[in-house]
Design a protein around this motif. Structure first.
Motif, PDB file in Angstrom:
ATOM      1  N   ALA A 307       0.829  -1.208   0.000  1.00 56.96           N
ATOM      2  CA  ALA A 307       0.000   0.000   0.000  1.00 56.96           C
ATOM      3  C   ALA A 307       0.862   1.255   0.000  1.00 56.96           C
ATOM      4  O   ALA A 307       0.619   2.193  -0.768  1.00 56.96           O
ATOM      5  N   ILE A 308       1.875   1.284   0.849  1.00 52.50           N
ATOM      6  CA  ILE A 308       2.761   2.451   0.918  1.00 52.50           C
ATOM      7  C   ILE A 308       3.526   2.614  -0.389  1.00 52.50           C
ATOM      8  O   ILE A 308       3.806   3.739  -0.831  1.00 52.50           O
ATOM      9  N   ALA A 309       3.843   1.519  -1.062  1.00 60.24           N
ATOM     10  CA  ALA A 309       4.572   1.606  -2.332  1.00 60.24           C
ATOM     11  C   ALA A 309       3.779   2.355  -3.398  1.00 60.24           C
ATOM     12  O   ALA A 309       4.376   2.951  -4.306  1.00 60.24           O
ATOM     13  N   THR A 310       2.448   2.358  -3.318  1.00 58.58           N
ATOM     14  CA  THR A 310       1.650   3.063  -4.330  1.00 58.58           C
ATOM     15  C   THR A 310       1.847   4.566  -4.282  1.00 58.58           C
ATOM     16  O   THR A 310       1.540   5.261  -5.265  1.00 58.58           O
ATOM     17  N   VAL A 311       2.361   5.085  -3.183  1.00 59.18           N
ATOM     18  CA  VAL A 311       2.577   6.526  -3.066  1.00 59.18           C
ATOM     19  C   VAL A 311       4.050   6.878  -2.854  1.00 59.18           C
ATOM     20  O   VAL A 311       4.388   8.034  -2.612  1.00 59.18           O
ATOM     21  N   THR A 312       4.917   5.869  -2.953  1.00 58.95           N
ATOM     22  CA  THR A 312       6.350   6.116  -2.715  1.00 58.95           C
ATOM     23  C   THR A 312       7.200   5.476  -3.806  1.00 58.95           C
ATOM     24  O   THR A 312       7.594   6.117  -4.769  1.00 58.95           O
ATOM     25  N   ASP A 313       7.465   4.199  -3.662  1.00 60.14           N
ATOM     26  CA  ASP A 313       8.391   3.515  -4.566  1.00 60.14           C
ATOM     27  C   ASP A 313       7.869   3.426  -6.000  1.00 60.14           C
ATOM     28  O   ASP A 313       8.608   3.671  -6.961  1.00 60.14           O
ATOM     29  N   ASN A 314       6.603   3.070  -6.167  1.00 56.89           N
ATOM     30  CA  ASN A 314       6.072   2.890  -7.525  1.00 56.89           C
ATOM     31  C   ASN A 314       6.091   4.188  -8.338  1.00 56.89           C
ATOM     32  O   ASN A 314       6.553   4.185  -9.488  1.00 56.89           O
ATOM     33  N   ASP A 323      16.547   7.376  -6.740  1.00 52.48           N
ATOM     34  CA  ASP A 323      17.287   7.671  -5.511  1.00 52.48           C
ATOM     35  C   ASP A 323      16.367   7.859  -4.304  1.00 52.48           C
ATOM     36  O   ASP A 323      16.817   8.275  -3.241  1.00 52.48           O
ATOM     37  N   ARG A 324      15.103   7.528  -4.442  1.00 48.07           N
ATOM     38  CA  ARG A 324      14.133   7.751  -3.356  1.00 48.07           C
ATOM     39  C   ARG A 324      12.985   6.751  -3.465  1.00 48.07           C
ATOM     40  O   ARG A 324      12.936   5.949  -4.378  1.00 48.07           O
ATOM     41  N   GLY A 325      12.054   6.813  -2.505  1.00 48.77           N
ATOM     42  CA  GLY A 325      10.856   5.982  -2.586  1.00 48.77           C
ATOM     43  C   GLY A 325      10.870   4.763  -1.688  1.00 48.77           C
ATOM     44  O   GLY A 325       9.837   4.117  -1.503  1.00 48.77           O
ATOM     45  N   ARG A 326      12.022   4.416  -1.119  1.00 51.24           N
ATOM     46  CA  ARG A 326      12.127   3.269  -0.223  1.00 51.24           C
ATOM     47  C   ARG A 326      13.037   3.624   0.948  1.00 51.24           C
ATOM     48  O   ARG A 326      13.854   4.537   0.848  1.00 51.24           O
TER      49      ARG A 326
END
Length: 359
Positions: A307-314, A323-326
């Motif tokens: 769920a968090i990946a949908t607004v960060t890593d993806n 260089d970001r998102g995780r």
């Protein structure tokens, strides 16, 4: 920083995140904080949010119909609102033409781009701003208008829009007696799409189809090299995008509201069908963090990391921001402390950009 709930890419751990020089140096799994760690207790620590599509800046530039405000002040206010919502990277989505709620977008566009640049130079912004340029391919002069901005260093995403009556987002609103597309206009749209796509591929800028409604729309987007289906308006189009290997982005307000305000594909239905990769704020910055945590509820079935990946890593990966998102060693220390319990609104308590607190 120590938290008993650090959200990594594949799991949640109790541990410490060590930051040096603006980057994550170590992620240490441990049950107890060291003497030097900032103890966040049971609050979550997640990556900073990456917003690839928002009209929010325009709302600050024209807070009331006919009342344009100071362009620098608009950028500063928009920036602060994003930071407070846990967003550490925003792609300001600006259209080069048209009108919206009385705002002349063609006149506002160059002023707002210049204002973002100036605010950045003057150190007035809390978070990282990129550009997402939105091109109406039906406009004959769009390539001439776009030319000065296609090599802008902030440009990260370009989307191809078509708002003719009966097309794409307006596919449900065509007059019953409307004839098929005018051949000359359709040919011009294809030429514009091809030219813009070639520029994106040359410069390494991500390219998105926008408001796709049919199998043909997705096939056309794939032929032009689009890697993202942005706001598909039917499940048929979203499913075709998935089969084509495209990333699927939907609006977070759509999910929070429980459906599209215009009667198009529900983000909730897309998520339940496995057809949602990215959530963007669209027009409400606070919607992103709320929507991400709604995905964890039983009727959606996402794990917290997914769920968090949908607004960060993806969204970061989809726009080349590797260089970001995780939360991982070597990446930028864009972090958010979130207070949340299932069924409640999440609250971004503290926000860090490259290790520096900005909210």
């Amino acid at each position: 920083m120590f938290s008993r709930r650090i959200v990594l890419a594949d799991r949640c751990i109790s541990g410490e995140v060590v930051v040096r020089g603006g980057f994550i140096a170590e992620v240490v799994e441990t049950a107890d904080p060291s003497g030097t760690a900032v103890d966040l207790g049971d609050d979550l620590l997640i990556p900073g949010l990456v917003d690839i599509h928002t009209d929010n800046l325009e709302k600050h530039y024209q807070p009331r119909p006919g009342a344009n405000w100071d362009d620098l002040g608009a950028v500063i206010a928009h920036d602060g609102q994003c930071a407070a919502a846990g967003i550490t990277t925003v792609l300001d989505s600006l259209a080069l033409h048209g009108e919206r709620n009385g705002l002349d977008r063609a006149a506002a566009f160059p002023k707002l781009v210049a204002a973002i640049d100036q605010c950045t130079r003057d150190g007035l912004l809390r978070i990282d701003h990129g550009l997402h340029l939105r091109f109406e391919v039906t406009k004959s002069a769009i390539l001439d208008i776009a030319a000065p901005y296609l090599d802008h260093p902030r440009l990260r995403l370009l989307s191809l829009m078509d708002h003719r009556p009966g097309q794409r987002q307006l596919h449900l609103k065509a007059p019953s007696d409307q004839a098929a597309d005018d051949i000359e206009i359709a040919d011009m749209c294809r030429r514009n799409r091809r030219h813009l796509a070639d520029i994106c591929h040359t410069q390494g800028v991500a390219l998105a189809g926008h408001d796709d409604a049919t199998l043909e729309h997705i096939a056309e987007a794939v032929s032009f090299g689009c890697t993202m289906a942005e706001f598909p308006v039917t499940q048929v189009a979203a499913q075709a995008a998935r089969h084509a290997g495209m990333t699927i982005a939907m609006g977070a307000p759509n999910l929070v509201r429980g459906g599209s305000h215009s009667g198009n594909l529900s983000a909730k239905a897309a998520a339940q069908a496995g057809l949602l990769d990215i959530l963007a704020s669209d027009y409400i910055p606070l919607s992103m963090i709320r929507a991400a945590f709604l995905l964890v509820e039983p009727d959606q079935g996402f794990s917290l990391p997914d769920a968090i990946a949908t607004v960060t890593d993806n969204p970061a990966r989809a726009t080349g921001l590797t260089d970001r998102g995780r939360i991982a060693p070597g990446l930028r220390a864009d972090l958010v402390q979130v207070r949340w319990q299932p069924g409640r609104w999440p609250l971004a308590l503290c926000v860090w950009l490259a290790g520096n607190r900005v909210a």
